[in-house]
Design an enzyme around this catalytic site. Sequence first.
Site, mmCIF file in Angstrom:
data_model
loop_
_atom_site.group_PDB
_atom_site.id
_atom_site.type_symbol
_atom_site.label_atom_id
_atom_site.label_comp_id
_atom_site.label_asym_id
_atom_site.label_seq_id
_atom_site.Cartn_x
_atom_site.Cartn_y
_atom_site.Cartn_z
ATOM 1 N N HIS A 100 0.852 -1.186 0.000
ATOM 2 C CA HIS A 100 0.000 0.000 0.000
ATOM 3 C C HIS A 100 0.883 1.228 0.000
ATOM 4 O O HIS A 100 1.961 1.234 0.586
ATOM 5 C CB HIS A 100 -1.001 0.012 1.167
ATOM 6 C CG HIS A 100 -0.397 -0.151 2.518
ATOM 7 N ND1 HIS A 100 0.115 -1.346 2.990
ATOM 8 C CD2 HIS A 100 -0.199 0.743 3.519
ATOM 9 C CE1 HIS A 100 0.573 -1.185 4.220
ATOM 10 N NE2 HIS A 100 0.409 0.088 4.562
ATOM 11 N N HIS A 102 1.066 5.317 0.698
ATOM 12 C CA HIS A 102 0.437 6.419 1.425
ATOM 13 C C HIS A 102 0.507 7.706 0.601
ATOM 14 O O HIS A 102 1.567 8.057 0.100
ATOM 15 C CB HIS A 102 1.147 6.658 2.767
ATOM 16 C CG HIS A 102 1.038 5.522 3.716
ATOM 17 N ND1 HIS A 102 0.102 5.491 4.726
ATOM 18 C CD2 HIS A 102 1.743 4.371 3.808
ATOM 19 C CE1 HIS A 102 0.244 4.367 5.409
ATOM 20 N NE2 HIS A 102 1.234 3.676 4.874
#
Length: 132
Positions: A100, A102
Amino acid sequence: MRDPNNPCLFCSIKESGLADENTLAYASYDTYPISELHCLIIPKRHVKDYFELTNDEVIACNDLIKKIKDKILLKDPSVKGFNIGTNAGKIAGQSVLHCHIHLIPRREGDVENPQGGVRSVIPLKQHYKRKV
C-alpha cells in the site's frame, strides 16, 4: 484486537473502504490518518510490498495517486503539498503485509519544520544542513 493480516484487510475492498479504483488498484482513506484526507493506494492483487508489483500495477497505482491528489485538492484548498511513501518490510514499519502506498496531504504549519519530509522516518536524520 483483530490481526489485519489474517485475513488480509486490504484483500477486501468492502472492508477497507473505497474512495476510487481502476482495474488493478483501489484507493481507500486511511483508518489512522496522519492528516485529514490521508489516502492509501492498494493493488487489488495480494503482493507483499511495492517491489513485487508488476509494471502495469505500478502504473495503475500511480494513476490513482494522481487522481486522488486532484480530488483532495478540490475538497480542501488548504492542502499545499503531499508526501508519498510506502513501507517495504516489517523493519521499515510495514504492519499490513499487502502493498500500500500512502498519499499524505500537507498543509502549511502542520509541523514546525517540514524540512526533510520523508527523511523523518529516522527522526535524527530529518533536519540536515546542506554541504557547500
